[in-house]
Design an enzyme around this catalytic site. Sequence first.
Site, PDB file in Angstrom:
ATOM      1  N   GLU A  76      34.217 -11.477 -29.439  1.00  0.00           N
ATOM      2  CA  GLU A  76      33.110 -11.115 -28.545  1.00  0.00           C
ATOM      3  C   GLU A  76      33.212  -9.681 -28.017  1.00  0.00           C
ATOM      4  O   GLU A  76      32.910  -9.412 -26.858  1.00  0.00           O
ATOM      5  CB  GLU A  76      32.978 -12.123 -27.393  1.00  0.00           C
ATOM      6  CG  GLU A  76      32.528 -13.501 -27.866  1.00  0.00           C
ATOM      7  CD  GLU A  76      31.924 -14.362 -26.764  1.00  0.00           C
ATOM      8  OE1 GLU A  76      31.565 -13.827 -25.696  1.00  0.00           O
ATOM      9  OE2 GLU A  76      31.803 -15.576 -26.975  1.00  0.00           O
ATOM     10  N   HIS A 312      37.166 -17.450 -21.137  1.00  0.00           N
ATOM     11  CA  HIS A 312      38.281 -18.105 -21.820  1.00  0.00           C
ATOM     12  C   HIS A 312      39.577 -17.509 -21.293  1.00  0.00           C
ATOM     13  O   HIS A 312      39.587 -16.365 -20.813  1.00  0.00           O
ATOM     14  CB  HIS A 312      38.245 -17.854 -23.335  1.00  0.00           C
ATOM     15  CG  HIS A 312      37.254 -18.692 -24.068  1.00  0.00           C
ATOM     16  ND1 HIS A 312      37.596 -19.503 -25.131  1.00  0.00           N
ATOM     17  CD2 HIS A 312      35.916 -18.841 -23.919  1.00  0.00           C
ATOM     18  CE1 HIS A 312      36.520 -20.105 -25.596  1.00  0.00           C
ATOM     19  NE2 HIS A 312      35.483 -19.714 -24.872  1.00  0.00           N
TER      20      HIS A 312
END
Length: 455
Positions: A76, A312
């Site tokens: 990402e 995360h």
Amino acid sequence: MSQNNLERADDEVRKEAPSIKFLTFNTWGLKWVSKYRKQRLRAIADELAGKSCSVPLPGIESSGADDRYDVVALQEIWCKEDWDYIAATCAEAFPYQRIFYSGILAGPGLAILSRIPIESTFLYRFPINGRPSAVHRGDWYVGKSVAITLLQPVDKMTHPVAIMNSHMHAPYALTGDAAYACHRSCQAWDFSKLANLYKKAGYAVIISGDLNSRPGSLPHKFLTMETGLVDSWEQLSGKQDLQVVARLNPLEQIKYGCTTCDSLLNTWRASRKPDEACRLDYALIDPERLQTTQAGVRFTNRLPNVGSFSDHFAYTCTLKLLPKKEPVTVDIASDSKDSRDLLLQRYANYDEMIQCLASYSVVAARQKFLRGVHFYFSILLLIGALVVTTFTANLAGWSSIFWVLFAVVVSITGTIDGMISFLFGRKETRALKEVEEEVLCAQRYMRTLLKEKTK
């Protein structure tokens, strides 16, 4: 030399074998969507470069300036300015770097940082990866892929390392069409074939990244049973009961379950239910060439006035590079019980995959048909609008404006749906059929092996 002496000598070589400290981290770098994106990704870069500016959580081993990683796989990274800052800040700590660009919008978001020289890189784009109509999800537009990085051999006694970094299609629901379970299963099927190719070429393979698949799911089974790779966390800590992990408190979930996603200790996921915490970030490794000596969750610290580094947590493992051995030919049709059990498990996975493909193929065919119907219906509406305009224009001139706008909307939406139906729809259904044929072929061969075992 006696057998005991040989074993002792082998143990000594293993103890002296070199190791690499590996980190995989989904950074949550979506432009306009991710909160405090720029501050967080710059803090991640600073942390990797050895400049800690975060506050550790009590009771958790935190990341810090003393964490010296050899290889970092990132997901990402979707904004060029973020990558430019990471690359510049980490240039001294990680002189070998690569970001992967393929994709319609921002690319797959995959990047690699390494202290070990990079020999070569390669990107494989998944042929089955969501739909262009799901603009709000974006998986199809970024082009989810596998970023393969081949590292220069550390020494002549060990195998060269192949890092296979990926961020597979996200689930937007636990069940149903929005779960995209079939897409991830197809991606894992292709992924396992790539991993096997590099294993056969003599590389110590590491499958890493945010695989968006829980332990024991069909994609996870494909990536382990089809390749012979093992979960580095499970290699060190043993296989875990996910139901037991779900009942632990958040701190214990991190320590004993290695929950990298949806933890209540993550400020961006604090509203989740305790049993939703799970492990989606992995390093799956070749146990014949790599051995896990340490593993755990990292980047659990918090940034003042911001929160967690990402939605995360990161996963790290220290991997010992095992010495090369003489090639051993393994008879997959051997009579060992373990071998037969593995074949039966793989056969069951194939059955599950065929059912998954059959279920989603109905959805894909329906989507293609409905979009095609919309296209032809739009043509009829457009013709009707032109005819109606000729009659209403004489009665009320202003009505022409309405019918022109109506015709424009009908033309645009009909054309888009027609292109999705005729171009993407055909491509997806044929790609699904291709995977089905591959699985059926593998299943037929597995049936032959199982018959041989019963003789």
